[in-house]
Design an enzyme around this catalytic site. Structure first.
Site, short mmCIF file in Angstrom:
data_model
loop_
_atom_site.label_atom_id
_atom_site.label_comp_id
_atom_site.label_asym_id
_atom_site.label_seq_id
_atom_site.Cartn_x
_atom_site.Cartn_y
_atom_site.Cartn_z
N LYS A 1 0.83 -1.22 0.00
CA LYS A 1 0.00 0.00 0.00
C LYS A 1 0.86 1.26 0.00
O LYS A 1 0.38 2.34 -0.39
CB LYS A 1 -0.98 -0.02 1.18
CG LYS A 1 -0.37 -0.24 2.54
CD LYS A 1 0.17 1.00 3.18
CE LYS A 1 0.86 0.71 4.49
NZ LYS A 1 1.49 1.91 5.08
N THR B 1 -3.56 5.20 4.19
CA THR B 1 -2.26 5.62 3.67
C THR B 1 -2.40 6.30 2.31
O THR B 1 -1.65 7.23 1.99
CB THR B 1 -1.30 4.42 3.55
OG1 THR B 1 -1.27 3.72 4.79
CG2 THR B 1 0.10 4.85 3.19
#
Length: 336
Positions: free
Chosen positions: A195, A252
């Site tokens: 990610k 994120t």
């Protein structure tokens, strides 16, 4: 009351240590910086990493690793990926002189440069099995800047040893911080690393002036790439759709608190990678991870066009708008 040592007094290590100390546990926060340890102990602040935060006076910091891990049940490593081996070697030497094993956990999201090994693999290599009873990973959508302010947070604690995961779950959980457990160590670590790449791309889109539509498209199509590589490498599919997967991806990929997002933002605004890294003054895990995952895609024969595009921007100096144009101009297809 559980005795726990947290290694690494950056923002995330400090936030986790503070959480456990507020929960009434005996927490020792290790840092290699003696001045930082003194500040935490006397001022109850960590101004370099959490400038607005006031820490509990129950938290004890030290630059002496032997003191930090003396008689603890859990050692939680929260150092940057590039420092994991060095710190783990020190830990192994200290544990050698003790008469009991520890649960060895970590909360670092990345892959080792060069070897592409996961954090737990590095820890297992540097800390002999004789000194540890279990390996555990803490992952999920959890910015330190929000945790320290007692924002509502949920994380995932993964281990093949259920009792070890449950102990750390109890140590960290309270009315604003909730931990869940799972048994997919590989998937939790892999998706946490993947990610970071997406966050760079997401920040770049905003830096270029694109909006929520573009971000949503990027995150969703990146999820397809994460699933494909994860399954090829042995991760469990359900992990991708839980906190360690999509949860971490969302926070994120869309929050300015993410250093990977901010790095992408700088790139989108026209800065070079060197300028971005200099401005940040902190490790950008997603840059090294991009190289690793680009190579994984070749090795496992997984189609990852978004990852390839970000790799070309970071490592081949391809203009971002050209990379986006190439992605949008790919042959049309059905959703995977």
């Amino acid at each position: 009351m559980t005795k726990i040592a947290v290694l690494g007094a950056g923002s995330w290590g400090t936030a986790l240590a503070n959480t456990a100390a507020e929960n009434g546990h005996d927490v020792r926060l290790w840092t290699h910086n003696t001045d930082q340890a003194e500040e935490i102990n006397t001022q109850h602040t960590n101004t370099k990493y959490l400038p607005q935060a006031k820490l509990t006076d129950k938290l004890m910091a030290t630059s002496n690793m032997a003191l930090a891990v003396s008689d603890v049940e859990i050692v939680l490593s929260v150092v940057p990926t590039k420092a994991v081996r060095e710190v783990a070697k020190q830990l192994g030497e200290v544990l050698k002189k003790q008469s009991h094993t520890v649960i060895l956990a970590h909360a670092t999201k990345g892959l080792e440069q060069g070897t592409y090994k996961r954090i737990s693999e590095m820890l297992a290599e540097e800390v002999p099995a004789l000194y540890r009873s279990a390996l555990v990973v803490v992952s999920g959508p959890s910015h330190a800047e929000d945790v320290i302010k007692h924002d509502l947070t949920a994380v995932s604690i993964a281990s093949s040893d259920e009792s070890a995961a449950r102990l750390l779950q109890k140590v960290l959980s309270n009315n604003t911080f909730r931990a869940y457990t799972n048994d997919d160590l590989l998937g939790s670590e892999l998706f946490a690393a993947l990610k970071n790449i997406v966050a760079i791309g997401s920040g770049a889109l905003i830096g270029l002036g694109y909006g929520a539509n573009a971000q949503a498209a990027l995150l969703t199509r990146s999820l397809v790439e994460m699933r494909a590589l994860g399954l090829a490498m042995g991760a469990k599919e359900k992990t991708l759709y839980e906190l360690a997967g999509i949860g971490d991806l969302i926070v994120t990929g869309m929050s300015p608190n993410s250093r990977n997002y901010r790095a992408g933002l700088g790139l989108g605004q026209g800065k070079t990678l060197e300028q971005v890294e200099s401005d940040m003054g902190m490790v950008i895990e997603g840059v090294n991870t991009t190289k690793a995952v680009y190579d994984f895609a070749q090795d496992y024969k997984v189609d990852m066009p978004i990852t390839v595009a970000i790799y070309q921007v970071l490592y081949e100096s391809k203009p971002i708008r050209e990379a986006i144009s190439d992605l949008m101009g790919r042959p049309l297809k059905s959703e995977d």
